[in-house]
Each structure stands twice: as structure tokens, then as C-alpha cells.
Design an enzyme around this catalytic site. Structure first.
Site, PDB file in Angstrom:
ATOM      1  N   CYS A 211      -4.383   3.716   3.068  1.00 50.67           N
ATOM      2  CA  CYS A 211      -2.941   3.907   3.183  1.00 50.67           C
ATOM      3  C   CYS A 211      -2.454   4.990   2.232  1.00 50.67           C
ATOM      4  CB  CYS A 211      -2.208   2.594   2.918  1.00 50.67           C
ATOM      5  SG  CYS A 211      -2.515   1.895   1.273  1.00 50.67           S
ATOM      6  N   HIS A 404       0.534  -1.462  -1.819  1.00 46.94           N
ATOM      7  CA  HIS A 404       0.501  -0.586  -0.657  1.00 46.94           C
ATOM      8  C   HIS A 404       1.192   0.726  -1.018  1.00 46.94           C
ATOM      9  CE1 HIS A 404      -0.036   0.367   3.493  1.00 46.94           C
ATOM     10  NE2 HIS A 404       1.234   0.331   3.816  1.00 46.94           N
ATOM     11  N   ASN A 431       6.388   3.424   6.018  1.00 44.70           N
ATOM     12  CA  ASN A 431       5.140   2.681   5.926  1.00 44.70           C
ATOM     13  C   ASN A 431       4.098   3.371   6.806  1.00 44.70           C
ATOM     14  OD1 ASN A 431       3.040   0.806   6.021  1.00 44.70           O
ATOM     15  ND2 ASN A 431       4.406  -0.948   6.081  1.00 44.70           N
TER      16      ASN A 431
END
Length: 577
Positions: A211, A404, A431
């Protein structure tokens, strides 16, 4: 009959038969102006001025000490010719020579790329049958290139997959009906390298814990020309060979990563043509980064980083700022929130076999919440690439994901209405999963967007579950732990031709014409030439980012009407000052 002479004289001007007409005077000769060569002495004032220019500059260089402020000033105003091509010469030189310089840059940016594409197409139409499909021997499509993948621990639904893997060429995700050709064929694939505008919504994370990398791609995608400048190619290659340019922070050099277009996909136990499971649209299910529509650049960029780091598994659990630095070549740092202040940490690389070995070094720069927002807004307008992370536990209940990495796309102020002097401080976050959004004030389903239509229009809000959402700065400070920053240069060399559909025969010409239209009519050329920005990791003085009006790479701005900052909590309006 005899005539007798009268003996009288004829009057003057008469003859026997009548008056005599006087003869016309001879015509005057016709004279034409004759051009006389101008003597060289006519140019002596110009020659004297040029000679005086060089004499004065030579004397100043001899008398002024190297590196002194006076010497720098003389170089700036008297000998800035080398900076003329980049628009960084003194204002007088720029004003006089800018028409010529802009024409040169317009030709350099748009004409060669148009001619290159047509020559490239002609090559594959005439000589493609003599070529072969490319397969990278250094990073082959096998388990060794995958490594021991752990998966994304933050996302249980798309974490590690236990399915078998089959490698499929990206260009064969969607192709014409019929058997696959035995040699590279132009037009066989419906896939494209870039489909329309490059944007953050193109990045969709898969079953790989990278990520941090995809968040870096998403935030860099908001900068026009930044992603496609890393690819040597501009469209899908029939042979499946691509070259991606990445910066090695350890060696401080740019490296060209050559790779094929094989990407890992989920295998299907049933007998499929390529052994891959299929999505509802009929395309193979990519195991890691997924194609958005029919564009493949995200999958190739992820593979380029995997090759740089030796395997896909080696790209798990990294630092977003490092990835941004590898794509821009700039220095990186981050601001961590400690109590009520934001403290700066500089990213420093470490010598190691691991290409991503780095650490954060403390810095003495500190900012309050209010001051830090103004600094971030300055970085955003100057073209810096921003990211964020470190979600607090309280944010998990409101849809935020701890542990994250996210992209920080925009830092904006917006008035509540066109006639109001009350304003909001807003940040836009994305995101990399392409889903999973903020559920607090100003989320996608919030009634505040309809209550304040001017805010909705000014921010360009669109209600869609794409992982992108807006937050107020006050909420951000309470729920997030850090903001990363990599400053990028923005100048005339950042411009690229616009991206148009690859399959269209006239796309190169249309791109050339559209690019020239934007260059001249929308002032992209003059703005990038004169309002350029040079990347720097130096501290920015407070008087610079607290200005109320001015011009920067994003254009002119004025904040004189922003007087009262407000915070909106649900349907309540709380005055903060």
C-alpha cells in the site's frame, strides 16, 4: 492670274499656311532612388553598447570575490544567458526573447513525439513479422520473482491468496477473437498503457502488502506528466517489452528497468485458454495491482519496483516517501504529530543490499496545527507530493484504516459561500484500495454537501465509492499521525503531450494540436516557463507560506477575503476565530 507680293511681313509664329505650333520642350530625365550601402560606422552605437557590456562584466568578475553576494548579483543580471532557455534569466532578457524560446519549446514538446509514434507504427506494420515476443530473463515469470509474499495485513479481504498463480501477458487481458498470433502484431490487443487521464483512481491494490507503493503512485498521478515521463514507451508494445526509469536513492542515479509484461494472475482449475480465472468483464483476475479499465501502467510500475527490489515479496511493508523519492529523484521527509505540534524528520538512505534501507533523522523544525496547514498548502501549490498515515485508534470507528498508507491529494481552503468571509480548511485523502472511506463530517453521504453548495462546487465533490474523500483539517489533526513530503521540480520541461486513445489513427496529430492549444491559449507554456519551481528540502520561511496573495506554479491566488476560520461538526457550526 498673277499674284503680286504685298511686301508685308508675316507675323512671328505664322507661316504661309497659318500659325506655327511651338515645339514641346524635351522630357526631363526620369530619376530613381539609388540604394547606397550604409557605412559600417552607422552601427557604432550598437557595437559600443555590446562592447561596454562585456567590458563591465569582465571587470566585475575580476574585482568581485567568487561567491560573494555582489558577484552573484552581477551574474544574475549581466550573464544569465544559460538560464534563458529554462526561463530563469533576468526579467529583461525573458521579456525580449520569450516569444522565440516558447516557440522552440512548443516544437520540442509536441512535434517529435507525433512523428515518433507514426514512425513506430510504420515499423510494426512493415517489420513486425520479423520480431519476437520479449521475455525478461533477469526477472522471469516464475515463483522466484514472486518470493514469499505475506499479503496485506491491513486488508483481510484482499490479503494473501492461497490460490495457484499463472502468469499472463498484460496485453492479452483483452484482445481480438481468434488464436494468439505467433509474432508481435500491432492492433491485436485492446489494452492500452494509459487510458485517458492519469489519475489516482487508476490505482487498485491487490493481494500484496505494498500500500505504501500504490499510495505513492496515486499521489504522484495527480501531477500531470509525472507518471508517463517515467515510461520510455507511450503505448502498448506488441512485443511486450517496456522500460521504466526509477531513481536509486542509495546510488543517487537514475536506472532504466527493462521488463516484460507478464503479471501474476489467479489460476483457474478449469481449462481456460491461459489458465487464469476471469472477472465479470472477461479479463483475467490479476493477483496484485489490478488494471483500471483496460490500462496496464499500474501493473507494470509495480513490477518495475519488484524487479528493482529483487522480488514482489521484497516490496511489502515499505515507506511511502521512499517510493515517491524513487519516482521523482527528490529528497523526502515527514512531519510527525507529537502532542499538539508537528515535528520534522528527514529521510536518509543507508548502505545495504536492501534497496529500501533507510531511516528518519530528527530535525529541529516544528509547527503548530494552524501553522502546519499553511505550510502544507504551500507545498501542495508548489507541486510537492504528499502522503499520510499513522491513523489513531479513534479513527478506526469512523472508517479509517490503521497501519496503512494513504495519499494526500489536496490541501485547500474554501469559503462557505461566494460572498462569505468564513472559510474551511480541507484536505483530500485517498485509500489505495480504491474503496473504504471516511464516515465522519463531509464524507460521501454527508448532508453538508447539499447544505453548502458553494463548497461542493469549489472542491469538485463527486459522490462515488472510489476510496477518495474530504476531511476538515481539525479532524485530520486528531486522527492522523504523520504527513510525508517529497518536493518536486515544476518547469517547462515537465510538460508532456496530452494522452489520447492509442487505437485512434489520428490521436498523435490530435494530441499535438490539443497540446499546442493548451500551450498557447491556456498559457500552459508561459506559466511553466516563468512560474517554475525548483525542488528543495530547505526550510521555508514563515513569511513565504503565510502570504495573502501572489503567483506560483498553480497560478495566481488571493486569500484577503478569508477572515474567519470555521469548523463544521455534523449540522452544527462552531466558530473558531
Amino acid at each position: 492670274m498673277q499674284f503680286q507680293a504685298t511686301g508685308q511681313l508675316q507675323p512671328q509664329g505664322w507661316n504661309t499656311f497659318g500659325p506655327v505650333t511651338p515645339a514641346a520642350p524635351p522630357p526631363e530625365p526620369i530619376t530613381r532612388p539609388v540604394s547606397v550601402p550604409r557605412h559600417a560606422s552607422t552601427y557604432w552605437p550598437v557595437l559600443a553598447i555590446v562592447a561596454a557590456y562585456f567590458v563591465v562584466y569582465a571587470l566585475l568578475r575580476l574585482r568581485l570575490r567568487e561567491g560573494s553576494p555582489e558577484r552573484q548579483l552581477a551574474d544574475r543580471w549581466l550573464w544569465c544567458w544559460p538560464s534563458l532557455y529554462s526561463g530563469q534569466a533576468c526579467c529583461i532578457y525573458n521579456l525580449i526573447f520569450s516569444p522565440i524560446i516558447l516557440v522552440i519549446h512548443a516544437f520540442r514538446i509536441y512535434i517529435p513525439s507525433c512523428l515518433y509514434i507514426y514512425c513506430w507504427r510504420m515499423y510494426w506494420l512493415l517489420g513486425g513479422c520479423c520480431s519476437e515476443f520479449f521475455e525478461d530473463k533477469e526477472f522471469p515469470p516464475c515463483d522466484k520473482s514472486l518470493g514469499k509474499v505475506g499479503g496485506d495485513s491491513a486488508n483481510a479481504t484482499s490479503g494473501k491468496k492461497d490460490s495457484n498463480i499463472v502468469w499472463v501477458r498484460a496485453m492479452h487481458f483483452s484482445r481480438r477473437d481468434g488464436p494468439k498470433p505467433s509474432h508481435p502484431t500491432l492492433g491485436d490487443s485492446f489494452m492500452c498503457l494509459f487510458e485517458g487521464k492519469i489519475e489516482a483512481q487508476d490505482i487498485l491494490q491487490g493481494a500484496l502488502g505494498d500500500c505504501w507503493l500504490l499510495a505513492a503512485m496515486a499521489t504522484l498521478a495527480e501531477h500531470e506528466g509525472a507518471i508517463n515521463s517515467l515510461f520510455t514507451e507511450c503505448c502498448v508494445q506488441p512485443a511486450g517489452k517496456y522500460s521504466v526509469k526509477l531513481f536509486d536513492p542509495q546510488e543517487k542515479v537514475w536506472k532504466v528497468i527493462t521488463l516484460d509484461d507478464f503479471v501474476p494472475c489467479i489460476a483457474d482449475p478449469r481449462d481456460q485458454p491461459d489458465g487464469a480465472a476471469r472477472n465479470a468483464d472477461g479479463m483475467p483476475k490479476a493477483m496484485y495491482a489490478k488494471p483500471h479499465g483496460k490500462e496496464i501502467w499500474v501493473m507494470l510500475m509495480e513490477k518495475a519496483f519488484a524487479k528493482l527490489c529483487s522480488s514482489y515479496a521484497a516490496t511489502e511493508a515499505g515507506i511511502t516517501e521512499w517510493a515517491i523519492s524513487a519516482m521523482t529523484g527528490g529528497n523526502a521527509w515527514r512531519y510527525e504529530r507529537q502532542g499538539s505540534t508537528w515535528e520534522r524528520l528527514d529521510l536518509v538512505t543507508q548502505k545495504s543490499k536492501d534497496k529500501r534501507a533507510c531511516a528518519f533523522k530528527p530535525n529541529d523544525e516544528k509547527h503548530t496545527d494552524e501553522d502546519f496547514f499553511k505550510l502544507l498548502r504551500q507545498y501542495h501549490r508548489q507541486g510537492a507530493v504528499l502522503c499520510c498515515g499513522g491513523v489513531q485508534d479513534a479513527g478506526k470507528k469512523l472508517g479509517l484504516v490503521p497501519k496503512h498508507a494513504f495519499s494526500l491529494l489536496q490541501v485547500r481552503t474554501v469559503n462557505l459561500s461566494w460572498h462569505s468571509d468564513e472559510y474551511l480548511r480541507m484536505v483530500q485523502i485517498r485509500n489505495p484500495w480504491g474503496t473504504g472511506e471516511w464516515k465522519g463530517p463531509w464524507c460521501d453521504g454527508s448532508s453538508l454537501w447539499e447544505k453548502y453548495p458553494h463548497v461542493k462546487s469549489a472542491l469538485g465533490f463527486a459522490n462515488s465509492d472510489d476510496g477518495t474523500y474530504w476531511m476538515q483539517w481539525e479532524d485530520f489533526c486528531q486522527l492522523w499521525g504523520y504527513v510525508g513530503c517529497v518536493d518536486c521540480s515544476s518547469n517547462i520541461f515537465s510538460l508532456r503531450p496530452p494522452l489520447l486513445p492509442e487505437a485512434n489513427l489520428a490521436s498523435p496529430i490530435k494530441a499535438c494540436m490539443l497540446g499546442c492549444l493548451r500551450f498557447w491559449c491556456l498559457c500552459q507554456g508561459p506559466r511553466h516557463l516563468f512560474l517554475s519551481h525548483e525542488a528543495s528540502d530547505e526550510h521555508i520561511a514563515s513569511q513565504v507560506y503565510q502570504r495573502s496573495f501572489g503567483c506560483d506554479p498553480r497560478g495566481a491566488y488571493c486569500r484577503l477575503c478569508e477572515r474567519d476560520m470555521v469548523h463544521i461538526d455534523g449540522d452544527e457550526l462552531i466558530q473558531n476565530g
